[in-house]
Design an enzyme around this catalytic site. Sequence first.
Site, PDB file in Angstrom:
ATOM      1  N   LYS A   3       0.335  25.549  27.154  1.00  0.00           N
ATOM      2  CA  LYS A   3       0.141  25.966  28.548  1.00  0.00           C
ATOM      3  C   LYS A   3       1.494  26.121  29.242  1.00  0.00           C
ATOM      4  O   LYS A   3       1.757  27.127  29.897  1.00  0.00           O
ATOM      5  CB  LYS A   3      -0.728  24.941  29.266  1.00  0.00           C
ATOM      6  N   ARG A  23      -2.010  18.938  34.697  1.00  0.00           N
ATOM      7  CA  ARG A  23      -2.806  19.310  33.513  1.00  0.00           C
ATOM      8  C   ARG A  23      -2.085  19.011  32.223  1.00  0.00           C
ATOM      9  O   ARG A  23      -0.870  19.090  32.149  1.00  0.00           O
ATOM     10  CB  ARG A  23      -3.082  20.818  33.515  1.00  0.00           C
ATOM     11  N   GLY A  73     -10.438  21.014  26.125  1.00  0.00           N
ATOM     12  CA  GLY A  73     -11.287  19.984  26.729  1.00  0.00           C
ATOM     13  C   GLY A  73     -11.044  18.583  26.221  1.00  0.00           C
ATOM     14  O   GLY A  73     -11.757  17.653  26.595  1.00  0.00           O
ATOM     15  N   MET A  84      -8.263  16.712  26.519  1.00  0.00           N
ATOM     16  CA  MET A  84      -7.405  15.845  27.329  1.00  0.00           C
ATOM     17  C   MET A  84      -7.676  16.075  28.811  1.00  0.00           C
ATOM     18  O   MET A  84      -8.527  16.861  29.171  1.00  0.00           O
ATOM     19  CB  MET A  84      -5.952  16.075  26.956  1.00  0.00           C
ATOM     20  N   ARG A  87      -3.011  32.032  26.440  1.00  0.00           N
ATOM     21  CA  ARG A  87      -2.776  31.468  25.107  1.00  0.00           C
ATOM     22  C   ARG A  87      -3.451  32.387  24.093  1.00  0.00           C
ATOM     23  O   ARG A  87      -4.329  33.179  24.451  1.00  0.00           O
ATOM     24  CB  ARG A  87      -3.327  30.049  25.000  1.00  0.00           C
ATOM     25  N   HIS A 108     -17.490  15.734  -9.298  1.00  0.00           N
ATOM     26  CA  HIS A 108     -18.278  16.729 -10.005  1.00  0.00           C
ATOM     27  C   HIS A 108     -19.093  17.588  -9.043  1.00  0.00           C
ATOM     28  O   HIS A 108     -19.070  18.819  -9.109  1.00  0.00           O
ATOM     29  CB  HIS A 108     -19.200  15.995 -10.993  1.00  0.00           C
ATOM     30  N   SER A 121      -2.091  26.133 -18.912  1.00  0.00           N
ATOM     31  CA  SER A 121      -2.849  26.191 -17.667  1.00  0.00           C
ATOM     32  C   SER A 121      -2.872  24.784 -17.101  1.00  0.00           C
ATOM     33  O   SER A 121      -3.347  23.854 -17.759  1.00  0.00           O
ATOM     34  CB  SER A 121      -4.266  26.699 -17.928  1.00  0.00           C
ATOM     35  N   CYS A 149      -5.585  25.946 -13.145  1.00  0.00           N
ATOM     36  CA  CYS A 149      -7.042  26.096 -13.047  1.00  0.00           C
ATOM     37  C   CYS A 149      -7.696  24.877 -12.407  1.00  0.00           C
ATOM     38  O   CYS A 149      -8.908  24.785 -12.330  1.00  0.00           O
ATOM     39  CB  CYS A 149      -7.653  26.399 -14.403  1.00  0.00           C
ATOM     40  N   TYR A 161      -0.329  33.254 -12.779  1.00  0.00           N
ATOM     41  CA  TYR A 161      -1.613  33.412 -12.092  1.00  0.00           C
ATOM     42  C   TYR A 161      -2.133  32.073 -11.580  1.00  0.00           C
ATOM     43  O   TYR A 161      -1.686  31.007 -12.009  1.00  0.00           O
ATOM     44  CB  TYR A 161      -2.657  34.050 -13.021  1.00  0.00           C
TER      45      TYR A 161
HETATM   46  C1  PEP Z   1      -8.471  19.869 -14.240  1.00  0.00           C
HETATM   47  O1  PEP Z   1      -8.448  18.739 -14.697  1.00  0.00           O
HETATM   48  O2  PEP Z   1      -7.730  20.260 -13.323  1.00  0.00           O
HETATM   49  C2  PEP Z   1      -9.433  20.853 -14.774  1.00  0.00           C
HETATM   50  C3  PEP Z   1      -9.403  22.099 -14.384  1.00  0.00           C
HETATM   51  O3  PEP Z   1     -10.373  20.401 -15.630  1.00  0.00           O
HETATM   52  P1  PEP Z   1     -11.682  19.592 -15.177  1.00  0.00           P
HETATM   53  O4  PEP Z   1     -11.748  19.656 -13.680  1.00  0.00           O
HETATM   54  O5  PEP Z   1     -12.820  20.267 -15.825  1.00  0.00           O
HETATM   55  O6  PEP Z   1     -11.400  18.238 -15.700  1.00  0.00           O
END
Ligand code: PEP
Length: 902
Positions: free
Chosen positions: A26, A96, A105, A107, A340, A461, A777, A847, A867
């Site tokens: 502000k 303010r 809102g 503060m 803003r 999981h 990976s 991954c 990647y």
């Molecule tokens: C990991 O451990 O990052 C992975 C991709 O394998 P998972 O999650 O299946 O153990």
Amino acid sequence: MSKFVYFFGAGKAEGNGEMKDILGGKGAGLAEMTRIGLPVPGGFTITTEACDYFLKRDRRYPPELAAQVSANLKRLERVTGKKLGDARDPLLVSVRSGSARSMPGMMETILNLGLNEKSVEALARNTKNERFAYDAYRRFVQMYSTVVIGLPKEELEDKLRSLKSRLGIKLDTEVPADGWRGLVTEYKAHFRKATGKDFPEDPNEQLWGAIGAVFTSWMAEKAVTYRRVEKITGLLGTAVNVMQMVFGNTGDASGTGVCFTRDPSSGEKEFYGDFLLNAQGEDVVAGIRTPMPLKEMAKRMPRVYKQLERVRGILERHYRDMQDMEFTVEEGTLYMLQTRVGKRAPTASFKIAVDMANEKLISKNEALLRIKSEDIERLFYPVIDASFPRAELDKRKIAQGINAVPGAASGAAIFTAEEAEAWAARGEKVILVRRETSPEDVGGMFVAQGILTATGGKTSHAAVVARGWGKCCIVGCEKLDIDYDRKQMTANGRLIKQGQWITIEGGDGLVFEGKIPLVDPTLPPAYFTLMKWADQIRRLRVRTNADTPQDSRKAREMGAEGIGLCRTEHMFFKDFEHPERSHERQLAIQEMILADNHEARGKALAKLLPFQRRDFTGIFKAMDGCPVTIRLLDPPLHEFVPHERAKQEELAKKIGIDVETVARRVEQLREANPMLGHRGCRLSITYPEILEMQVRAIIEAAVECQKQKVKVLPEIMHPLTLDRRELRILEQGTRRVADEIIKRAGIKLDYLVGTMIELPRAALLADQIAEVAEFFSFGTNDLTQTVMGLSRDDAGRFLPDYVDEKKAGIFSADPFQSLDVAGVGMLMKWAIEKGRSTRSKLKIGICGEHGGDSESVKFCHRVGMDYVSASPYRVPIARLAAAHAVLEEKEEKRRGAPRRMG
Ligand code: PEP
Ligand code: MG
């Protein structure tokens, strides 16, 4: 001497729009608007640094602050020609809050400060409006009593209500001057009774009371919670803006409003807002009166409206972004009180960014930087219908857990995966509620609208699987007491029986009783334009984590350029093409695990082979020429077999062995620490026949596809490797099977053999491992777990304390969600350098779940990976983050300060 106060007014400002960190949004906005010649009332901003000092030193102000405030107040009095608390021509001010990141809102604000028994008389005289003056006074006494002193709002509002009922009127606007005067007397008597002191007459005392209250409100529960939820960290505190009051409630030539330079819901380039005639700003926000659309103002105050439209253009061009502005009209004169960057719906974010680039107001690169990963995330999920009454929603709330996957879902609460499948088969919508989930539950999870678990963190999981499907999911909802036997759960004293409907909202991790209406999002055309721009500049490739042809197709739609992780274990539980035949493969894997000799194991594996081959064929076809990384079996085998006696009996009968053998084998598989146990490639070392079957399925599917002119690029990946010799054995086993099949088929088929890097030892010895591996990976879920010594399934119980700024505040983010660059990142950097020192063209990706997290993706770019691989619904987030990484790198080069890698 430190400067804690910045003046603005009479066309001059000491601060500017860049100084948000210390002036707050502000204050910076007011300074900037003053600089560019817009009509802003005079005032001054006390910095966030003063707030920081105040909060850290037991509510004491910096020693130089009093003199600086006093000098700036004098300057304001000079500029306005009025004096605070004066008996002839009083200056009134608003006090303010204003933080660097908008916290609407959260503060406090105090208006009309400077009124007392004498100055209110002067105000009445000078405005020739006694009613207005006493209305202003009662508002001030009311705000000061509640905000600064902390008296309960309700008690004061009761007095206003009973005044109106005594007078037989409904609206505040109908209360006459005498009524307001009487109410002020009542408020003051109440104040004296409650505090033992008189209401402060001295405007200086009022001012310091208000400044302290605004600073203190930074740590109010709601403000702290808001910062946590919005992930706002690293700010010093709130600034305080003391500004000359202008009045929108002096009559029909006055008014007040809030407006946006473009429509914040649709993004359309339309001037959008609300206006109230004869009212103060708080009336618009508080919803006491229904405002009129801004267009109506054009009719009522055409001259001022035109001026406001000009301001709209100036501000949008100046800030080069959609602005949210507050203004007041006092007796036909327009004053700008705030500007803003406006908050906007996800759809509007894309439209505004693309439109502004097309209008050449910003560049394409800037448009890209305007979109945050949350904008993409929020674009895809069904949402709770915004028209559903807020109060009703609050009433229905029964618990809150960890927000694993956003979006909303409704369905019958079901407590086992099997029953979830049965209910779904009957066409019922279900929410699967479990203490935690395991691969066995995958079928039930698949058919559920959403998943709710009592334990687990964001990479548990349930969360990982749900994210892959873009399915709303809440984990770690510790308030849930689930009773599987009685098929019910209780949460905060409320009982939900199996089959009763609940609604879950994964964005905030909220659980509601009953069915709450949801609406589907639609992807705006601007989304596709913007993603195309992102793809044009990014260097990192973006792949996906997908286990089925359906997921693969979805991921392609989302822009995936290959599969970075196909977890083969899910295929053992679920036949995604023919769900009704899932039990066949479940039985085969269980038979394989229970087998006590090579031959029996071989027989069971032979049954699994065609299932896997068919799955791989489907995936290769769906990915049509893109690389596909397939990971061999990873979880500990105990996850595949039943632990309850009844189910063991059922299984024993199906396979034709006695239940004691089943129970004994299950017992043999029990491990104290299964995540560090017999899992990953260790299974293939012990049971090479598993590897053989899986490689056979992969290569036979690839051969079949190639024969059908579908290009395939299989990459066979061994999980949890920790040693060169270990990987050599696996690689040789893989090549023996693969090469033989290829040779027999008489075709040329290229494939790669590589490994996951998910153990510190593998990272440390990456140069040796790269002698064997053709690609790496990073499995950063396990790597984070093993580097940090934090269990990915259980750490959710205490990790929030490590992130919570009010508690320990050790990490700025959950390391399972956003890569721990300092620790895990350092090891990854080492592994990349070592790996490439052996094999310069080593293909490297990630991954773990971090592949779909923006900050982690940017790190992957900086350390030179090829990647990232993310779950299908996070692919667009990774594409955008990869583009952001390039832009940020360019910006750093331009500034000549290359960022540290890690
Ligand atoms: C990991 O451990 O990052 C992975 C991709 O394998 P998972 O999650 O299946 O153990
Ligand atoms: Mg892993």
